[in-house]
Every structure is written in C-alpha cells, then in structure tokens.
Design a protein around this motif. Sequence first.
Motif, PDB file in Angstrom:
ATOM      1  N   CYS A  62     -27.431  95.230 -16.718  1.00 34.46           N
ATOM      2  CA  CYS A  62     -27.798  96.250 -17.698  1.00 34.46           C
ATOM      3  C   CYS A  62     -26.565  97.032 -18.141  1.00 34.46           C
ATOM      4  N   VAL A  63     -25.750  97.439 -17.187  1.00 29.29           N
ATOM      5  CA  VAL A  63     -24.537  98.204 -17.499  1.00 29.29           C
ATOM      6  C   VAL A  63     -23.551  97.322 -18.264  1.00 29.29           C
ATOM      7  N   LYS A  64     -23.400  96.068 -17.838  1.00 22.83           N
ATOM      8  CA  LYS A  64     -22.465  95.177 -18.521  1.00 22.83           C
ATOM      9  C   LYS A  64     -22.912  94.894 -19.956  1.00 22.83           C
ATOM     10  N   ARG A  65     -24.218  94.837 -20.207  1.00 26.53           N
ATOM     11  CA  ARG A  65     -24.706  94.664 -21.584  1.00 26.53           C
ATOM     12  C   ARG A  65     -24.244  95.840 -22.448  1.00 26.53           C
ATOM     13  N   ARG A  66     -24.379  97.060 -21.916  1.00 27.96           N
ATOM     14  CA  ARG A  66     -23.954  98.239 -22.670  1.00 27.96           C
ATOM     15  C   ARG A  66     -22.444  98.218 -22.889  1.00 27.96           C
ATOM     16  N   LEU A  67     -21.697  97.888 -21.847  1.00 27.71           N
ATOM     17  CA  LEU A  67     -20.238  97.839 -21.968  1.00 27.71           C
ATOM     18  C   LEU A  67     -19.805  96.751 -22.957  1.00 27.71           C
ATOM     19  N   THR A  74     -12.926  94.496 -28.792  1.00 31.40           N
ATOM     20  CA  THR A  74     -11.866  94.130 -27.856  1.00 31.40           C
ATOM     21  C   THR A  74     -12.229  92.874 -27.078  1.00 31.40           C
ATOM     22  N   LEU A  75     -13.440  92.831 -26.554  1.00 28.32           N
ATOM     23  CA  LEU A  75     -13.870  91.690 -25.745  1.00 28.32           C
ATOM     24  C   LEU A  75     -14.016  90.425 -26.587  1.00 28.32           C
ATOM     25  N   GLY A  76     -14.416  90.596 -27.839  1.00 28.01           N
ATOM     26  CA  GLY A  76     -14.602  89.455 -28.723  1.00 28.01           C
ATOM     27  C   GLY A  76     -13.312  88.709 -29.012  1.00 28.01           C
ATOM     28  N   ALA A  77     -12.192  89.386 -28.871  1.00 28.98           N
ATOM     29  CA  ALA A  77     -10.891  88.765 -29.137  1.00 28.98           C
ATOM     30  C   ALA A  77     -10.403  87.917 -27.962  1.00 28.98           C
ATOM     31  N   ASP A  79     -10.821  85.030 -24.726  1.00 31.95           N
ATOM     32  CA  ASP A  79     -11.538  83.790 -24.420  1.00 31.95           C
ATOM     33  C   ASP A  79     -12.522  84.046 -23.281  1.00 31.95           C
ATOM     34  N   GLY A  80     -13.335  83.071 -22.946  1.00 28.72           N
ATOM     35  CA  GLY A  80     -14.416  83.228 -21.970  1.00 28.72           C
ATOM     36  C   GLY A  80     -14.011  83.831 -20.637  1.00 28.72           C
ATOM     37  N   ALA A  81     -13.024  83.260 -19.969  1.00 29.89           N
ATOM     38  CA  ALA A  81     -12.615  83.731 -18.645  1.00 29.89           C
ATOM     39  C   ALA A  81     -11.980  85.118 -18.722  1.00 29.89           C
ATOM     40  N   ALA A  82     -11.132  85.328 -19.718  1.00 29.01           N
ATOM     41  CA  ALA A  82     -10.483  86.636 -19.871  1.00 29.01           C
ATOM     42  C   ALA A  82     -11.511  87.711 -20.234  1.00 29.01           C
ATOM     43  N   ARG A  83     -12.477  87.318 -21.043  1.00 31.46           N
ATOM     44  CA  ARG A  83     -13.537  88.255 -21.437  1.00 31.46           C
ATOM     45  C   ARG A  83     -14.350  88.691 -20.212  1.00 31.46           C
ATOM     46  N   LYS A  84     -14.740  87.723 -19.393  1.00 29.63           N
ATOM     47  CA  LYS A  84     -15.494  88.046 -18.175  1.00 29.63           C
ATOM     48  C   LYS A  84     -14.679  88.933 -17.246  1.00 29.63           C
ATOM     49  N   ALA A  85     -13.407  88.626 -17.104  1.00 24.39           N
ATOM     50  CA  ALA A  85     -12.543  89.407 -16.219  1.00 24.39           C
ATOM     51  C   ALA A  85     -12.408  90.845 -16.725  1.00 24.39           C
ATOM     52  N   GLU A  86     -12.232  91.015 -18.024  1.00 30.10           N
ATOM     53  CA  GLU A  86     -12.104  92.365 -18.595  1.00 30.10           C
ATOM     54  C   GLU A  86     -13.418  93.132 -18.482  1.00 30.10           C
ATOM     55  N   TYR A  91     -16.568  97.316 -15.789  1.00 32.11           N
ATOM     56  CA  TYR A  91     -17.724  97.630 -14.953  1.00 32.11           C
ATOM     57  C   TYR A  91     -17.290  98.296 -13.640  1.00 32.11           C
ATOM     58  N   GLN A  92     -16.297  97.746 -12.978  1.00 24.71           N
ATOM     59  CA  GLN A  92     -15.838  98.299 -11.701  1.00 24.71           C
ATOM     60  C   GLN A  92     -15.280  99.704 -11.880  1.00 24.71           C
ATOM     61  N   ALA A  93     -14.562  99.946 -12.969  1.00 26.80           N
ATOM     62  CA  ALA A  93     -14.028 101.284 -13.234  1.00 26.80           C
ATOM     63  C   ALA A  93     -15.163 102.278 -13.461  1.00 26.80           C
ATOM     64  N   LEU A  94     -16.187 101.850 -14.183  1.00 26.03           N
ATOM     65  CA  LEU A  94     -17.328 102.727 -14.455  1.00 26.03           C
ATOM     66  C   LEU A  94     -18.104 103.026 -13.180  1.00 26.03           C
ATOM     67  N   VAL A  95     -18.333 102.011 -12.360  1.00 31.18           N
ATOM     68  CA  VAL A  95     -19.054 102.202 -11.100  1.00 31.18           C
ATOM     69  C   VAL A  95     -18.269 103.132 -10.170  1.00 31.18           C
ATOM     70  N   ALA A  96     -16.957 103.039 -10.200  1.00 31.34           N
ATOM     71  CA  ALA A  96     -16.134 103.952  -9.395  1.00 31.34           C
ATOM     72  C   ALA A  96     -16.338 105.399  -9.860  1.00 31.34           C
ATOM     73  N   GLU A  97     -16.408 105.599 -11.177  1.00 34.37           N
ATOM     74  CA  GLU A  97     -16.691 106.945 -11.707  1.00 34.37           C
ATOM     75  C   GLU A  97     -18.071 107.422 -11.245  1.00 34.37           C
ATOM     76  N   TYR A  98     -19.056 106.536 -11.325  1.00 35.34           N
ATOM     77  CA  TYR A  98     -20.413 106.889 -10.923  1.00 35.34           C
ATOM     78  C   TYR A  98     -20.470 107.252  -9.440  1.00 35.34           C
ATOM     79  N   ALA A  99     -19.739 106.529  -8.613  1.00 33.69           N
ATOM     80  CA  ALA A  99     -19.717 106.806  -7.174  1.00 33.69           C
ATOM     81  C   ALA A  99     -19.180 108.212  -6.911  1.00 33.69           C
ATOM     82  N   VAL A 100     -18.137 108.597  -7.633  1.00 35.77           N
ATOM     83  CA  VAL A 100     -17.571 109.943  -7.483  1.00 35.77           C
ATOM     84  C   VAL A 100     -18.592 110.989  -7.917  1.00 35.77           C
TER      85      VAL A 100
END
Length: 118
Positions: A62-67, A74-77, A79-86, A91-100
């Motif tokens: 759900c969060v990744k859909r919003r992101l 930015t993500l559209g530019a 390729d598949g693997a780089a897009r998933k990694a970004e 997502y990890q940066a956002l979850v870290a904010e949420y944890a704080v």
Amino acid sequence: TEGCESQPLADEARAAARTALRITDEQISRCHEVGCYSLLQRKLAGKEGPEAEATAKPFRLCVKRRLNKKHEETLGALDGAARKAELERLYQALVAEYAVLVARVQEVPTPAGAASGG
C-alpha cells in the motif's frame, strides 16, 4: 481499523480530515500510514520470518503504491531492477521516519484523567 495495512483512507474520511484539520491529501495519507504502521508493529510482536513478512506485506504494498505514484516521473526513468531498488530505498526511509514518530508518540505522557474520560 480493519484493512488498515492494505487500504488507503476512504474518500469520505479523507474529505472530513481535509476540512476539519485543513491539511493536504499527502499529509492525510502519511498520518493514516503512521497509524497503520503503529498497529502493524503491535501485530508483528513475536512474529519472525515468513509469518512476519506475510503480516507486513499488505502495508508495504500500500505504501509502495503511494510512493510509486508520488515519484512516478523519477521512477519511470529507471529500468526494472533500478526502479525496484529505488522504490525500496524510498520505502525504507519512510518506514524509518514512521518508526521515530511512533516512538515519540509512545513517549508522550497521557494527561491525568484522559484515559477515564474526565
């Protein structure tokens, strides 16, 4: 609320929050996600491995859909693997904010009488 981890906030609830609190849709989404994250952390207590992954998956998607929508250009530019990694990095940066945020809220003392309603 039920389905919190996988469903965005309903349009009616979003409109009511926007009017009452005078905040943007993105702020409403983030507030909803923080609440869902807090509930998810309680559900994950004592779970590990595949069980924890399965429990967290609806929230993560759900969060990744919003992101993905927010960073579409930015993500559209990429390729598949780089897009998933970004997307995962975002997502990890956002979850870290949420944890704080959740940790800070849990540290705030409850005013006397608030739990008993007066």
